[in-house]
Write an enzyme that holds these catalytic residues in place. Structure first.
Site, PDB file in Angstrom:
ATOM      1  N   SER A 127       0.830  -1.195   0.000  1.00 56.49           N
ATOM      2  CA  SER A 127       0.000   0.000   0.000  1.00 56.49           C
ATOM      3  C   SER A 127       0.874   1.260   0.000  1.00 56.49           C
ATOM      4  O   SER A 127       1.723   1.414  -0.873  1.00 56.49           O
ATOM      5  CB  SER A 127      -0.968  -0.044   1.193  1.00 56.49           C
ATOM      6  OG  SER A 127      -1.991   0.893   1.032  1.00 56.49           O
ATOM      7  N   HIS A 240      -7.893  -4.745  -2.368  1.00 55.77           N
ATOM      8  CA  HIS A 240      -6.638  -4.339  -1.705  1.00 55.77           C
ATOM      9  C   HIS A 240      -6.077  -5.472  -0.847  1.00 55.77           C
ATOM     10  O   HIS A 240      -4.888  -5.718  -0.831  1.00 55.77           O
ATOM     11  CB  HIS A 240      -6.903  -3.090  -0.861  1.00 55.77           C
ATOM     12  CG  HIS A 240      -5.675  -2.328  -0.466  1.00 55.77           C
ATOM     13  ND1 HIS A 240      -4.716  -1.918  -1.375  1.00 55.77           N
ATOM     14  CD2 HIS A 240      -5.241  -1.886   0.753  1.00 55.77           C
ATOM     15  CE1 HIS A 240      -3.758  -1.256  -0.736  1.00 55.77           C
ATOM     16  NE2 HIS A 240      -4.047  -1.233   0.549  1.00 55.77           N
TER      17      HIS A 240
END
Length: 260
Positions: A127, A240
């Protein structure tokens, strides 16, 4: 005079895995005392180093012992900085600004570790950690490999896509990309990839709403333009956070890629 990457304090942290020692370390980064987690296999030997760069900011996305142990149990000595200003560390977190040096100096910490092969230190970012990993690969020419998993590569794009982060970005960076384009450019590794020596692996989910897959496409395109070594694994059905079983499978495959 304390040097960058030097450990000044080491406290034992309870480890759920008897074959892995966990510690909270305080190390020097540009004159600041910054904290992080270190995982070391109990068995003597020389290991590859693994720099784990977390996502999020402040308490969001904080380093988890379980994740660190997952990598250490594959035969790595793992260092995971919390970044400046977190969990008792000095300074203020800077969202891929000066806190990039907390990643770089954690890399130097691994280089100095008596059980780490200094020529085999891998850098992994998840991330927001993706941008940190890429910046570390740009700054440190002796990185063995770089992995960006669901990683940010373009801070202009993050500002554009993540309306919920704009307030934080304006506070930390000082304003908008329109007002301070140079500050956003300095935080965007796409502009500095000429200096990347290490092979790069990009892992990204097509349904990622935290960091769009466009970050991965831009990174891959730029690395290819520059003739750099890059592999990309795209999983169009994943977001994600990958489902646990697939996460483990991709992780195994990634570790094989690193060790080769």
């Amino acid at each position: 005079m304390l040097r960058n990457g030097e450990i000044v304090d080491k406290q034992i942290f309870p480890s759920p895995n008897p074959s892995i020692k966990l510690s909270i370390v305080t190390y020097i980064s540009e004159g600041l005392k910054v904290k992080g987690m270190l995982a070391e296999p109990v068995q003597e030997g020389v290991y590859d180093g693994f720099l784990y760069l977390r996502g999020g900011i402040k308490n969001v996305g904080m380093v988890r012992a379980g994740r660190i142990i997952q990598f250490a149990s594959k035969g790595f000595i793992v260092m995971a900085p919390f970044y400046r200003g977190n969990l008792g560390g000095e300074g203020n977190e800077d969202f891929a600004g000066n806190d990039r040096f907390d990643a770089v100096n954690a890399f130097y910490l691994l280089m100095k570790h008596p059980q780490v092969n200094p020529d085999r230190i891998h850098v992994f970012g998840f991330s927001r950690g993706g941008v940190m990993a890429l910046l570390t690969g740009v700054i440190c020419s002796n990185v063995r490999s770089v992995v960006s998993w669901g990683g940010v590569s373009d801070m202009f794009l993050t500002y554009e896509e993540r309306k919920d982060l704009r307030r934080m970005m304006k506070r930390v960076i000082g304003g908008t990309p329109k007002k301070y384009p140079d500050r956003y450019k300095w935080r965007t590794p796409l502009y500095y990839l000429e200096k990347m020596q290490a092979p790069v692996l990009i892992i990204h989910g097509g349904k990622d709403e935290n960091v769009s897959i466009e970050h991965a496409y831009r990174l891959e395109r730029r690395l290819k333009e520059l003739g750099k070594q890059v592999d990309s694994w795209y999983f169009q059905h994943f977001s994600h956070h990958f489902p646990p079983r697939h996460n483990r499978m991709v992780l195994e495959r990634m570790i094989k890629w690193m060790k080769n």
